[in-house]
Design a protein around this motif. Structure first.
Motif, PDB file in Angstrom:
ATOM      1  N   ASP A 137      77.372  18.942  60.606  1.00 30.85           N
ATOM      2  CA  ASP A 137      77.644  19.531  61.918  1.00 30.85           C
ATOM      3  C   ASP A 137      78.792  18.836  62.639  1.00 30.85           C
ATOM      4  OD1 ASP A 137      75.354  21.518  62.180  1.00 30.85           O
ATOM      5  OD2 ASP A 137      74.276  19.680  61.682  1.00 30.85           O
ATOM      6  N   PHE A 138      78.981  17.568  62.331  1.00 28.37           N
ATOM      7  CA  PHE A 138      80.101  16.808  62.898  1.00 28.37           C
ATOM      8  C   PHE A 138      80.321  15.590  62.015  1.00 28.37           C
ATOM      9  CE2 PHE A 138      76.351  14.898  64.710  1.00 28.37           C
ATOM     10  CZ  PHE A 138      76.641  13.558  64.911  1.00 28.37           C
ATOM     11  N   PHE A 139      81.388  14.863  62.269  1.00 27.21           N
ATOM     12  CA  PHE A 139      81.711  13.660  61.500  1.00 27.21           C
ATOM     13  C   PHE A 139      81.614  12.414  62.387  1.00 27.21           C
ATOM     14  CE2 PHE A 139      83.978  16.896  59.008  1.00 27.21           C
ATOM     15  CZ  PHE A 139      83.565  16.561  57.725  1.00 27.21           C
ATOM     16  N   ILE A 140      81.165  11.325  61.771  1.00 30.27           N
ATOM     17  CA  ILE A 140      81.252  10.015  62.422  1.00 30.27           C
ATOM     18  C   ILE A 140      82.244   9.168  61.642  1.00 30.27           C
ATOM     19  CG2 ILE A 140      80.082   7.931  63.194  1.00 30.27           C
ATOM     20  CD1 ILE A 140      77.469   9.390  63.208  1.00 30.27           C
ATOM     21  N   CYS A 141      83.319   8.770  62.291  1.00 36.81           N
ATOM     22  CA  CYS A 141      84.210   7.756  61.744  1.00 36.81           C
ATOM     23  C   CYS A 141      83.582   6.431  62.151  1.00 36.81           C
ATOM     24  CB  CYS A 141      85.616   7.888  62.326  1.00 36.81           C
ATOM     25  SG  CYS A 141      86.387   9.505  62.060  1.00 36.81           S
ATOM     26  N   GLU A 142      82.894   5.778  61.228  1.00 39.84           N
ATOM     27  CA  GLU A 142      82.052   4.654  61.635  1.00 39.84           C
ATOM     28  C   GLU A 142      82.497   3.304  61.090  1.00 39.84           C
ATOM     29  OE1 GLU A 142      78.019   4.538  59.878  1.00 39.84           O
ATOM     30  OE2 GLU A 142      78.543   6.458  58.970  1.00 39.84           O
ATOM     31  N   THR A 143      82.125   2.264  61.843  1.00 37.61           N
ATOM     32  CA  THR A 143      82.464   0.878  61.525  1.00 37.61           C
ATOM     33  C   THR A 143      83.973   0.713  61.390  1.00 37.61           C
ATOM     34  OG1 THR A 143      80.505   1.083  60.082  1.00 37.61           O
ATOM     35  CG2 THR A 143      81.458  -1.095  60.296  1.00 37.61           C
ATOM     36  N   ALA A 157      92.312  12.677  59.041  1.00 37.51           N
ATOM     37  CA  ALA A 157      91.718  13.449  57.947  1.00 37.51           C
ATOM     38  C   ALA A 157      90.627  14.391  58.444  1.00 37.51           C
ATOM     39  CB  ALA A 157      91.144  12.500  56.896  1.00 37.51           C
ATOM     40  N   SER A 158      89.765  13.892  59.324  1.00 34.08           N
ATOM     41  CA  SER A 158      88.639  14.716  59.786  1.00 34.08           C
ATOM     42  C   SER A 158      89.062  15.782  60.781  1.00 34.08           C
ATOM     43  CB  SER A 158      87.550  13.823  60.408  1.00 34.08           C
ATOM     44  OG  SER A 158      88.075  12.965  61.394  1.00 34.08           O
ATOM     45  N   SER A 159      90.153  15.559  61.499  1.00 30.36           N
ATOM     46  CA  SER A 159      90.582  16.520  62.518  1.00 30.36           C
ATOM     47  C   SER A 159      91.157  17.793  61.918  1.00 30.36           C
ATOM     48  CB  SER A 159      91.616  15.884  63.445  1.00 30.36           C
ATOM     49  OG  SER A 159      92.802  15.563  62.734  1.00 30.36           O
ATOM     50  N   LEU A 160      91.491  17.757  60.640  1.00 32.05           N
ATOM     51  CA  LEU A 160      92.076  18.930  59.988  1.00 32.05           C
ATOM     52  C   LEU A 160      91.062  20.052  59.799  1.00 32.05           C
ATOM     53  CD1 LEU A 160      94.134  17.052  57.227  1.00 32.05           C
ATOM     54  CD2 LEU A 160      94.997  18.023  59.365  1.00 32.05           C
ATOM     55  N   ILE A 161      89.779  19.724  59.891  1.00 33.94           N
ATOM     56  CA  ILE A 161      88.718  20.695  59.613  1.00 33.94           C
ATOM     57  C   ILE A 161      88.304  21.467  60.864  1.00 33.94           C
ATOM     58  CG2 ILE A 161      86.357  20.950  58.714  1.00 33.94           C
ATOM     59  CD1 ILE A 161      88.526  20.133  56.677  1.00 33.94           C
ATOM     60  N   GLY A 162      88.429  20.834  62.012  1.00 33.19           N
ATOM     61  CA  GLY A 162      88.057  21.504  63.259  1.00 33.19           C
ATOM     62  C   GLY A 162      86.642  21.241  63.723  1.00 33.19           C
ATOM     63  N   LYS A 163      85.908  20.390  62.985  1.00 31.32           N
ATOM     64  CA  LYS A 163      84.557  20.055  63.426  1.00 31.32           C
ATOM     65  C   LYS A 163      84.598  18.860  64.375  1.00 31.32           C
ATOM     66  CE  LYS A 163      81.680  22.167  59.980  1.00 31.32           C
ATOM     67  NZ  LYS A 163      80.470  22.089  59.142  1.00 31.32           N
ATOM     68  N   PRO A 164      83.583  18.739  65.241  1.00 31.34           N
ATOM     69  CA  PRO A 164      83.566  17.614  66.195  1.00 31.34           C
ATOM     70  C   PRO A 164      83.589  16.261  65.490  1.00 31.34           C
ATOM     71  CG  PRO A 164      81.922  19.272  66.768  1.00 31.34           C
ATOM     72  CD  PRO A 164      82.420  19.632  65.416  1.00 31.34           C
ATOM     73  N   GLU A 203      94.312  10.238  51.826  1.00 32.69           N
ATOM     74  CA  GLU A 203      93.901  11.171  50.781  1.00 32.69           C
ATOM     75  C   GLU A 203      92.422  11.033  50.460  1.00 32.69           C
ATOM     76  OE1 GLU A 203      95.634  13.736  49.517  1.00 32.69           O
ATOM     77  OE2 GLU A 203      97.054  13.138  51.089  1.00 32.69           O
ATOM     78  N   THR A 204      91.920   9.803  50.465  1.00 36.57           N
ATOM     79  CA  THR A 204      90.497   9.590  50.192  1.00 36.57           C
ATOM     80  C   THR A 204      89.631  10.195  51.285  1.00 36.57           C
ATOM     81  OG1 THR A 204      90.970   7.522  49.017  1.00 36.57           O
ATOM     82  CG2 THR A 204      88.701   7.886  49.718  1.00 36.57           C
ATOM     83  N   TYR A 205      89.995   9.941  52.537  1.00 35.95           N
ATOM     84  CA  TYR A 205      89.233  10.523  53.644  1.00 35.95           C
ATOM     85  C   TYR A 205      89.269  12.053  53.584  1.00 35.95           C
ATOM     86  CZ  TYR A 205      88.405   6.115  56.141  1.00 35.95           C
ATOM     87  OH  TYR A 205      87.971   4.870  56.506  1.00 35.95           O
TER      88      TYR A 205
END
Length: 302
Positions: A139-145, A158-165, A125-127
């Motif tokens: 422009d895109f997301f970094i799932c980092e560290t 969480a990030s894949s729901l948006i459709g951005k790289p 939920e937080t992500y």
């Protein structure tokens, strides 16, 4: 010669140095309120150094971190201020028009944790909240560290729901670039994502000396890969809630060393290189200069 991308370096440590707040674990967040121009100017320094990607200065702007200092109510404000700072930097000069902004999905409680200390539901939920705030301006997301496979999978979901790289960046052991902080194998982590849509794999906030071990793993997959090292002697002393002033900078991490390693990594097949903590604009600029001298072909990350 392959086409490559140069990212920016670490924001947090540079902001701490420039604003003389040594013992505040959330200073890189609070500076967005107290001195936003310093964030904008640092973004611009990385841009002038040659970076074609800048990341939002929102790494520590999570509810879990903010809650420790009773600043949880500042979560959305800080996220929005980090977006505003990045956009103001880009809009300050037409020469930055092709630069990309990376959204930041960091470890929620703190870096280098071997497992989540919160429920999967809370993490997801937080992500999702972070993604929803950032989605229209990055422009895109970094799932980092990402220090464990489970953490990485939740951030990706969480990030894949948006459709951005999405770029998936793991955090590996200081002694073994083939294992995550969780001691899980890096190759197993990559296998979990080989059928998912990703821009590529990377490792970040890692020791220079273990990068080649990680590259050996990344070469087994078809995705682009890269690296963002730090300049710390060790991160073993840092625990969630502590300030990074407990960590000691390596004196050997200088522009010459960064260039030598950076070119080596590009020649080993890396599609992108940048920096994490203690990698400032001077190091990025030195690598950019050498890339120009060697006539590296630049490309956009997306």
């Amino acid at each position: 010669m392959q086409k490559v991308t140069l990212f920016d370096g670490g924001m947090g440590q540079e902001l701490v140095k420039r604003n003389s707040h040594k013992k505040d674990p959330l200073w890189s967040s609070k500076v967005l309120i107290e001195n936003p121009n310093s964030v904008i100017e640092l973004h611009k320094e990385f841009l002038d150094a040659g970076a074609s990607v800048i990341s939002l200065n929102s790494y520590s702007c999570t509810p879990q971190r903010l809650k420790r200092l009773d600043l949880e109510n500042k979560f959305e404000e800080l996220q929005l201020l980090s977006i505003k700072a990045a956009k103001e930097a880009l809009n300050s000069n037409l020469k930055y028009k092709d630069v990309k902004i990376a959204g930041c999905l960091p470890p929620l409680e703190g870096s280098y944790k071997s497992k989540l200390g919160i429920s999967k539901k809370e993490a997801l939920e937080t992500y999702k909240e972070i993604v929803n705030i950032q989605k229209n301006d990055v422009d895109f997301f970094i799932c980092e560290t990402m220090s464990s496979i489970s953490e990485a999978l939740i951030a990706y979901e969480a990030s894949s729901l948006i459709g951005k790289p999405i770029l998936m960046s793991f955090c590996v052991s200081e002694k073994d670039g083939k294992r995550l902080i969780s001691e899980e194998k890096l190759i197993d982590a990559c296998v979990n994502f080989q059928n998912k849509k990703l821009l590529g794999f990377s490792i970040n906030c890692c020791q220079f000396e273990v990068v080649e071990h990680s590259i050996e793993i990344f070469k087994k997959f078809s995705l682009p890969y890269g690296v963002f090292p730090n300049g710390f002697k060790t991160v073993e002393n840092l625990k969630p809630g502590m300030s990074v002033d407990v960590l000691e900078k390596r004196i050997d991490v200088n522009p010459s060393m960064f260039v030598d390693y950076g070119i080596r990594w590009f020649n080993s097949g890396c599609s992108f290189v940048g920096g994490c903590c203690e990698i400032g604009p001077d190091l990025i600029k030195s690598l950019d200069n050498e890339m120009k001298r060697l006539k590296f072909i630049r490309k956009s990350i997306i």
